[in-house]
Design an enzyme around this catalytic site. Structure first.
Site, PDB file in Angstrom:
ATOM      1  N   GLU A 137      -9.788   6.744   3.446  1.00  0.00           N
ATOM      2  CA  GLU A 137     -10.646   5.738   4.064  1.00  0.00           C
ATOM      3  C   GLU A 137      -9.765   4.549   4.439  1.00  0.00           C
ATOM      4  O   GLU A 137      -8.694   4.364   3.864  1.00  0.00           O
ATOM      5  CB  GLU A 137     -11.731   5.268   3.070  1.00  0.00           C
ATOM      6  N   LYS A 188       0.808  -1.221   0.000  1.00  0.00           N
ATOM      7  CA  LYS A 188       0.000   0.000   0.000  1.00  0.00           C
ATOM      8  C   LYS A 188       0.840   1.270   0.000  1.00  0.00           C
ATOM      9  O   LYS A 188       0.432   2.290  -0.545  1.00  0.00           O
ATOM     10  CB  LYS A 188      -0.958   0.000   1.190  1.00  0.00           C
ATOM     11  N   SER A 204       1.736  -9.842  -1.057  1.00  0.00           N
ATOM     12  CA  SER A 204       1.316  -8.448  -0.867  1.00  0.00           C
ATOM     13  C   SER A 204       1.606  -7.886   0.520  1.00  0.00           C
ATOM     14  O   SER A 204       1.802  -6.681   0.664  1.00  0.00           O
ATOM     15  CB  SER A 204      -0.168  -8.298  -1.181  1.00  0.00           C
TER      16      SER A 204
HETATM   17  C1  LIG Z   1      -5.143  -4.037   1.526  1.00  0.00           C
HETATM   18  C2  LIG Z   1      -4.454  -5.314   1.245  1.00  0.00           C
HETATM   19  C3  LIG Z   1      -4.860  -6.155   0.178  1.00  0.00           C
HETATM   20  C4  LIG Z   1      -6.063  -5.887  -0.661  1.00  0.00           C
HETATM   21  O1  LIG Z   1      -6.031  -4.701  -1.414  1.00  0.00           O
HETATM   22  P1  LIG Z   1      -5.766  -4.695  -2.976  1.00  0.00           P
HETATM   23  O2  LIG Z   1      -6.072  -3.290  -3.366  1.00  0.00           O
HETATM   24  O3  LIG Z   1      -6.690  -5.677  -3.609  1.00  0.00           O
HETATM   25  O4  LIG Z   1      -4.348  -5.053  -3.197  1.00  0.00           O
HETATM   26  C5  LIG Z   1      -4.118  -7.303  -0.076  1.00  0.00           C
HETATM   27  N1  LIG Z   1      -3.051  -7.644   0.683  1.00  0.00           N
HETATM   28  C6  LIG Z   1      -2.644  -6.864   1.716  1.00  0.00           C
HETATM   29  C7  LIG Z   1      -1.469  -7.300   2.511  1.00  0.00           C
HETATM   30  C8  LIG Z   1      -3.333  -5.681   2.035  1.00  0.00           C
HETATM   31  O5  LIG Z   1      -2.923  -4.930   3.068  1.00  0.00           O
END
Ligand SMILES: *Cc1c(COP(=O)(O)O)cnc(C)c1O
Length: 394
Positions: free
Chosen positions: A111, A89, A377
């Site tokens: 948000e 993020k 992610s």
């Molecule tokens: C917020 C988040 C997501 C989901 O958000 P996307 O916009 O779909 O990437 C996925 N993995 C992690 C670790 C997150 O913090």
């Protein structure tokens, strides 16, 4: 086939900008300036400098040998979990805070659902010295106390959204309302590839650093820029959009998007938008979303707070409709087991969102020399309590 946004922010029939007239000045200011700002050499230098020295990029591309042995393919993990603040993020919030500064904005609003985007936004506001207000559903504030505390330490105000289901969708509504009331000096940092044009395209471009790095890293490891598969989880879709970005036009690279099936696609407690959703408009954008026959938004459910959004970004709706990406899903149970498996096989505890992407490894039949990249992610620290309860680890 074109998989990128056109100048009106459409991906095929999806996208666009359906906003109240009061927001036109802000929206148009962004639409008219974002590409020029992002193309400016000074902007690029500052953005890339912060990604390197503050976020810690490039994030490693790691060949997971024990995981590869188990699933009979060459599996690489793109380590977004090693970024500052623990997920992808921050790539987007760094980019947007620099855009906000160049537009002369003094206040930032955002948000957040689980609080990850709120923390990433509060972080860059501290970095830039800008005032920060984060809207968060009242229920999420109660269940995500550590992230609320982080935001406060970083100097942000956390404002509860008390309408509707008191979760992410309501926090987004609240942030949009606040923007309407405070348009001139305020920038709204959206946390995923959702919302009206130019947000989906702008956020995807900031996250595209993920696939940009994957290309040269794979070249180093494998002598080719292209894997056979790129796999990523999808909430709104920003980490997937970034991991897919530079491969969209190369149809030999299979793109796999993984949604949260919750307690099962047909259980009534799910967030598998592509299967359960229909075309509609949410937060200013035409996309696929979960709704009743008369257009009421259906509350999504997933064990991972980052995946329970009732829609997907418009680019993903287009990738789904054109079948450029394959949409799979994983239940809570499958994701939790996959999270535990990665911990035991590789010594990496993933975020539960990410664990959904890992859970489809057993659902795809790979060839032994297939090269697979999973976008890791985020890290699992924030999810420890959920892991503890689920596996009785205490
Ligand atoms: C917020 C988040 C997501 C989901 O958000 P996307 O916009 O779909 O990437 C996925 N993995 C992690 C670790 C997150 O913090």
């Amino acid at each position: 086939m074109n998989y990128h946004a056109n100048e009106k922010g459409y991906y095929g029939e999806f996208g666009g900008s359906f906003v109240p007239e009061m927001l036109y000045p802000n929206m148009e200011e962004l639409q008219e300036n974002y590409l020029e700002i992002m193309a400016d050499p000074d902007f690029k230098k500052e953005f890339q400098g912060l990604l390197k020295d503050y976020v810690g990029r490039p994030s490693p591309l790691y060949l997971a040998e024990r995981l590869s042995d188990k699933y009979k393919a060459k599996i690489y993990l793109k380590r977004e979990d090693l970024n500052h603040t623990g997920a992808h993020k921050i790539n987007n919030t760094i980019g947007q805070i620099l855009v906000a500064k160049r537009l002369g904005k003094k206040r930032i609003i955002a948000e957040t659902g689980a609080g990850q985007h709120g923390v990433a936004t509060a972080t860059v506001c501290a970095l830039a010295g800008l005032d920060c207000t984060v809207y968060m559903g009242e229920i999420d504030i109660a269940r995500q106390a550590p992230n609320v505390a982080r935001m406060k330490m970083l100097g942000a105000r956390v404002v509860p959204a008390t309408s509707g289901s008191k979760t992410l969708k309501d926090a987004t509504n609240e942030a949009i309302r606040a923007w309407i009331n405070n348009p001139v000096d305020t920038h709204y940092i959206i946390g995923s590839v959702v919302g009206f044009h130019p947000y989906p395209d702008m956020v995807a471009r900031f996250q595209s650093v993920i696939s940009e790095e994957m290309k040269w890293q794979l070249k180093e490891h494998e002598g080719t820029e292209n894997p056979n598969y790129v796999i990523a989880c999808v909430g709104g879709g920003s980490n997937a959009a970034g991991a897919f970005y530079h491969y969209l036009d190369d149809e030999n690279v299979k793109l796999v998007a993984v949604e949260a099936a919750g307690k099962g696609v047909n259980s009534g407690e799910s967030a598998a938008t592509s299967i359960l959703g229909k075309i509609g408009i949410i937060h200013g954008s035409k996309t696929i979303l979960m709704q009743t026959a008369d257009g009421q938004i259906v509350e999504p459910y997933s064990i991972s707070a980052g995946l329970d959004y009732p829609g997907v970004g418009p680019q993903h709706a287009h990738l789904f409709q054109t079948r450029r990406a394959e949409f799979l899903n994983a239940t809570d149970d499958e994701a939790m087991e996959a999270g535990l498996e990665l911990s035991k096989l590789e010594g990496i505890i993933p975020a539960i969102e990410t664990a959904h992407a890992l859970a489809v490894l057993s659902k795809i039949s790979f060839k032994p020399d297939d090269i697979v990249v999973i976008n890791l992610s985020g890290r699992g620290d924030k999810d420890l309590n959920t892991y503890i309860k689920y596996f009785n680890l205490a």
